[in-house]
Design a protein around this motif. Structure first.
Motif, PDB file in Angstrom:
ATOM      1  N   LEU A   1       6.508  19.015 -12.198  1.00  0.00           N
ATOM      2  CA  LEU A   1       6.934  17.610 -12.204  1.00  0.00           C
ATOM      3  C   LEU A   1       5.854  16.692 -12.754  1.00  0.00           C
ATOM      4  CD1 LEU A   1       8.843  17.333  -8.788  1.00  0.00           C
ATOM      5  CD2 LEU A   1       9.774  17.801 -11.061  1.00  0.00           C
ATOM      6  N   GLY A   2       4.972  17.256 -13.585  1.00  0.00           N
ATOM      7  CA  GLY A   2       3.893  16.485 -14.175  1.00  0.00           C
ATOM      8  C   GLY A   2       2.764  16.172 -13.223  1.00  0.00           C
ATOM      9  N   LEU A   3       2.777  16.785 -12.013  1.00  0.00           N
ATOM     10  CA  LEU A   3       1.809  16.426 -10.967  1.00  0.00           C
ATOM     11  C   LEU A   3       0.973  17.584 -10.459  1.00  0.00           C
ATOM     12  CD1 LEU A   3       4.079  14.131  -8.758  1.00  0.00           C
ATOM     13  CD2 LEU A   3       2.400  13.417 -10.454  1.00  0.00           C
ATOM     14  N   LEU A   4       1.625  18.692 -10.103  1.00  0.00           N
ATOM     15  CA  LEU A   4       0.958  19.744  -9.337  1.00  0.00           C
ATOM     16  C   LEU A   4       0.657  20.955 -10.215  1.00  0.00           C
ATOM     17  CD1 LEU A   4       0.035  20.401  -6.429  1.00  0.00           C
ATOM     18  CD2 LEU A   4       2.260  21.485  -6.073  1.00  0.00           C
ATOM     19  N   MET A   5      -0.588  21.426 -10.160  1.00  0.00           N
ATOM     20  CA  MET A   5      -0.987  22.542 -11.012  1.00  0.00           C
ATOM     21  C   MET A   5      -0.434  23.881 -10.536  1.00  0.00           C
ATOM     22  SD  MET A   5      -4.767  22.945 -12.615  1.00  0.00           S
ATOM     23  CE  MET A   5      -4.722  21.749 -13.936  1.00  0.00           C
ATOM     24  N   PRO A   6      -0.625  24.294  -9.263  1.00  0.00           N
ATOM     25  CA  PRO A   6      -0.018  25.558  -8.816  1.00  0.00           C
ATOM     26  C   PRO A   6       1.486  25.403  -8.594  1.00  0.00           C
ATOM     27  CG  PRO A   6      -1.207  24.534  -7.005  1.00  0.00           C
ATOM     28  CD  PRO A   6      -1.481  23.694  -8.216  1.00  0.00           C
ATOM     29  N   PHE A   7       2.246  26.430  -8.938  1.00  0.00           N
ATOM     30  CA  PHE A   7       3.701  26.399  -8.779  1.00  0.00           C
ATOM     31  C   PHE A   7       4.150  27.008  -7.453  1.00  0.00           C
ATOM     32  CE2 PHE A   7       5.120  26.151 -13.517  1.00  0.00           C
ATOM     33  CZ  PHE A   7       4.347  25.028 -13.672  1.00  0.00           C
ATOM     34  N   ARG A   8       3.203  27.539  -6.678  1.00  0.00           N
ATOM     35  CA  ARG A   8       3.493  28.042  -5.335  1.00  0.00           C
ATOM     36  C   ARG A   8       2.355  27.607  -4.418  1.00  0.00           C
ATOM     37  NH1 ARG A   8       6.139  34.154  -5.809  1.00  0.00           N
ATOM     38  NH2 ARG A   8       6.826  34.007  -7.982  1.00  0.00           N
TER      39      ARG A   8
ATOM     40  N   THR B   1       7.492  26.699  -3.537  1.00  0.00           N
ATOM     41  CA  THR B   1       7.674  27.727  -2.515  1.00  0.00           C
ATOM     42  C   THR B   1       6.332  28.326  -2.131  1.00  0.00           C
ATOM     43  OG1 THR B   1       8.742  29.845  -1.997  1.00  0.00           O
ATOM     44  CG2 THR B   1       8.040  29.536  -4.261  1.00  0.00           C
ATOM     45  N   ALA B   2       6.250  28.855  -0.904  1.00  0.00           N
ATOM     46  CA  ALA B   2       5.050  29.567  -0.469  1.00  0.00           C
ATOM     47  C   ALA B   2       5.258  31.081  -0.519  1.00  0.00           C
ATOM     48  CB  ALA B   2       4.668  29.153   0.953  1.00  0.00           C
ATOM     49  N   GLU B   3       6.425  31.521  -0.992  1.00  0.00           N
ATOM     50  CA  GLU B   3       6.694  32.966  -1.044  1.00  0.00           C
ATOM     51  C   GLU B   3       5.681  33.650  -1.956  1.00  0.00           C
ATOM     52  OE1 GLU B   3      10.178  36.164  -2.342  1.00  0.00           O
ATOM     53  OE2 GLU B   3      10.714  34.114  -1.804  1.00  0.00           O
ATOM     54  N   PRO B   4       5.006  34.693  -1.461  1.00  0.00           N
ATOM     55  CA  PRO B   4       3.971  35.334  -2.272  1.00  0.00           C
ATOM     56  C   PRO B   4       4.542  36.383  -3.218  1.00  0.00           C
ATOM     57  CG  PRO B   4       4.053  36.396  -0.141  1.00  0.00           C
ATOM     58  CD  PRO B   4       5.092  35.286  -0.106  1.00  0.00           C
ATOM     59  N   GLU B   5       3.799  36.663  -4.253  1.00  0.00           N
ATOM     60  CA  GLU B   5       4.058  37.813  -5.109  1.00  0.00           C
ATOM     61  C   GLU B   5       3.173  38.940  -4.588  1.00  0.00           C
ATOM     62  OE1 GLU B   5       4.424  38.756  -9.896  1.00  0.00           O
ATOM     63  OE2 GLU B   5       3.231  37.046  -9.200  1.00  0.00           O
ATOM     64  N   VAL B   6       3.772  40.065  -4.225  1.00  0.00           N
ATOM     65  CA  VAL B   6       3.022  41.160  -3.589  1.00  0.00           C
ATOM     66  C   VAL B   6       2.892  42.327  -4.562  1.00  0.00           C
ATOM     67  CG1 VAL B   6       2.918  42.768  -1.653  1.00  0.00           C
ATOM     68  CG2 VAL B   6       3.844  40.458  -1.308  1.00  0.00           C
ATOM     69  N   ILE B   7       1.655  42.795  -4.734  1.00  0.00           N
ATOM     70  CA  ILE B   7       1.373  43.954  -5.589  1.00  0.00           C
ATOM     71  C   ILE B   7       0.755  45.045  -4.734  1.00  0.00           C
ATOM     72  CG2 ILE B   7      -0.075  44.801  -7.484  1.00  0.00           C
ATOM     73  CD1 ILE B   7       0.293  42.134  -8.863  1.00  0.00           C
TER      74      ILE B   7
END
Length: 550
Positions: A356-363, A408-414
């Motif tokens: 939205l032109g504001l926040l760098m991290p997307f999660r 979202t706070a949902e993590p990507e898990v590897i």
């Protein structure tokens, strides 16, 4: 509160003074400011509630009405004018012992204990450290051993718009993960103990630096939310063994949901009510490792990173990414965000590489300004304490805000199966990765841990270098190798390089001294907070486990 066995030193008083050996460093208040960015007081979370909410220049980029807060160059020029730094250049440099005092102020090391003279864990131990740029530092770190299940948890947390959310997540997330991993019988045993007033089974053994702290005032609130979670897990019992990946995802999402719910419900205690709102309106990214034998899981939300250091057959070092940044540079992440919203919003979702032109991290955790409806935001702010209602940032609604949640706070898990050649893991906030390439990180840490240096030809990067200058570079490199063990902590050694490396890839003491001498008003213009955990693996145990599986 939940009983734990802690390996950290006890806090002797509410306010812990700066170490005495730092006092000789004070010159024109510059170094005192550097030291003051370390949270010596375990009530320092009060500083997270300061009026400078949302003051991180590089995470947020709001509209013109907030330009005074979010344009670092203008602030920088204003600062130069006010303090007249241009006309009175600083010529003071720190001595090597003074540099070491600053670099080592927050270092911590833990070695996994041996049993019968043997280390049966796949982890030998870890080193961690932090170097502040923000005042107070917005990064946090955590490490703990799971006592009711197997494995070790380690994580770094990068806060923005203040340190409140990162602090809360660093205290709470590991409990949510540990509870998610517990078998049904253990959950019942813990619930029955609470019901009958008996002592609870310790769930985690924390490994903490004395300056790391827990919010004592919020412990009851946090415990009640956690208890509600394990009660729901008991009711939902399926009888199946818990999958680690599923447990990590559920824990991240549930904690973020609890942070949001606590802010909506509020608290009769005015201090707690303000705290839960600060936690929810600020934000934090998280990169967490769960190590159990040869099974390594990385759960990442945001743009901190996990990197594996691998030793090749010829003794050289290579880096393997175990996480992906959730930002505009990740095409898959951009597509994910676009898929979750109407096509009519496609052009406004990501602007200038920001959400939205504001926040760098997307999660991220918290950041309810990107998750709640406009109506809910207004209701909570208007009914909240005056400090919140009077804050321009909390009343500000992001532009083109039509179909929340956007975050979202949902993590990507590897998941990675450890091999004997996998020697170490580096977890670090983006303050490190902005200054160093992963391959350089792998080489520097690998050479530090083994004491073996593979010399590469000195790269001069297009500079015209005379024979005398080249001789000086070679002499400096030889001196650096002989003094490499001045650091007893791998994370400290890495920070030294991240802050002090010159254009030739060698640590320049003059540069390091200048960077550490910057007053807090200037430090954030040059770098971010840096938090690093270096985990060293036990190749013998990993190899034995690998052979058993074969």
């Amino acid at each position: 509160a939940i009983p734990v066995r802690s390996s950290r030193l006890p806090l002797l008083s509410d306010a812990m003074p700066a170490p005495a050996h730092l006092f000789p460093l004070i010159r024109n208040c510059e170094i005192s400011r550097i030291c003051s960015t370390v949270c010596y007081c375990h009530h320092k979370h009060l500083c997270c509630l300061s009026s400078h909410f949302g003051h991180n220049h590089f995470r947020y980029a709001p509209q013109k009405k907030f330009a005074a807060l979010y344009r670092p160059k203008e602030n920088f020029n204003h600062f130069i004018h006010m303090r007249d730094y241009a006309s009175t250049p600083q010529r003071f440099y720190l001595t090597p012992p003074q540099v070491n005092s600053i670099l080592k102020a927050n270092e911590y090391s833990f070695k996994v204990p041996e049993f019968d003279g043997k280390n049966v864990s796949s982890v030998l131990g870890f080193d961690s450290n932090q170097l502040p740029a923000n005042a107070p530092i917005e990064d946090r770190r955590s490490a703990a051993t799971c006592l009711q299940t197997r494995g070790m948890l380690l994580g770094v947390f990068d806060g923005h718009a203040g340190c409140a959310c990162a602090q809360a997540v660093s205290e709470r997330l590991f409990y949510y993960i540990a509870v998610s991993l517990l078998p049904h019988e253990t959950l019942l045993e813990i619930e029955n103990a609470v019901e009958s007033g008996r002592a609870l089974l310790p769930i985690l053994q924390w490994h903490k630096h004395p300056n790391d702290y827990f919010s004592k005032e919020a412990s009851k609130l946090y415990f009640n939310s956690l208890r509600t979670y394990w009660q729901e897990l008991i009711d939902l019992n399926s009888g199946e063994t818990t999958d680690v990946k599923e447990a990590l995802i559920n824990a991240f999402k549930r904690l973020d949901n609890d942070i949001s719910l606590e802010a909506q419900v509020g608290d009769p205690n005015s201090f707690l009510n303000y705290l839960v709102l600060r936690v929810a309106f600020s934000g934090a990214t998280a990169c967490v490792a769960h190590v159990d034998g040869v099974d390594l899981h990385i759960a990442n939300t945001g743009d901190s990173r996990a990197m594996l250091g691998v030793q090749e057959e010829d003794g050289s070092w290579s880096a393997v990414n175990l996480s992906y940044d959730h930002n505009a540079q990740n095409e898959h992440e951009v597509e994910r965000v676009k898929m979750e919203h109407p096509k009519s919003e496609e052009k406004s979702l990501v602007k200038q590489d920001r959400l939205l032109g504001l926040l760098m991290p997307f999660r991220a955790f918290g950041d309810v300004k990107f998750k709640w409806s406009i109506e809910l935001q207004k209701r909570v702010v208007e009914s909240g304490p005056d400090q919140l209602n009077d804050n321009e940032y909390t009343k500000f609604i992001p532009p083109n805000y039509h179909t929340p949640p956007y975050l979202t706070a949902e993590p990507e898990v590897i998941h990675h199966k450890l091999r004997p050649q996998d020697k170490f893991l580096v977890l670090a906030t983006d303050g490190l990765w902005e200054t160093m390439h992963r391959q350089d990180v792998a080489r520097i840490v690998g050479e530090y841990l083994t004491g073996v240096h593979h010399q590469q030809p000195i790269a001069v990067g297009g500079y015209k270098v005379t024979l005398g200058q080249m001789h000086g570079l070679l002499t400096e490199r030889r001196a650096r190798i002989s003094s490499v063990f001045e650091d007893q902590n791998a994370a400290t050694h890495l920070i030294r390089h991240a802050v002090g490396n010159n254009e030739f890839g060698t640590v320049d003491h003059e540069r390091l001294s200048k960077m550490l001498s910057l007053p807090e008003e200037l430090a954030r213009m040059y770098r971010d907070d840096i938090t690093i955990i270096v985990v060293q693996f036990n190749s013998h145990v990993i190899g034995a486990c690998q052979n058993e599986e074969l």
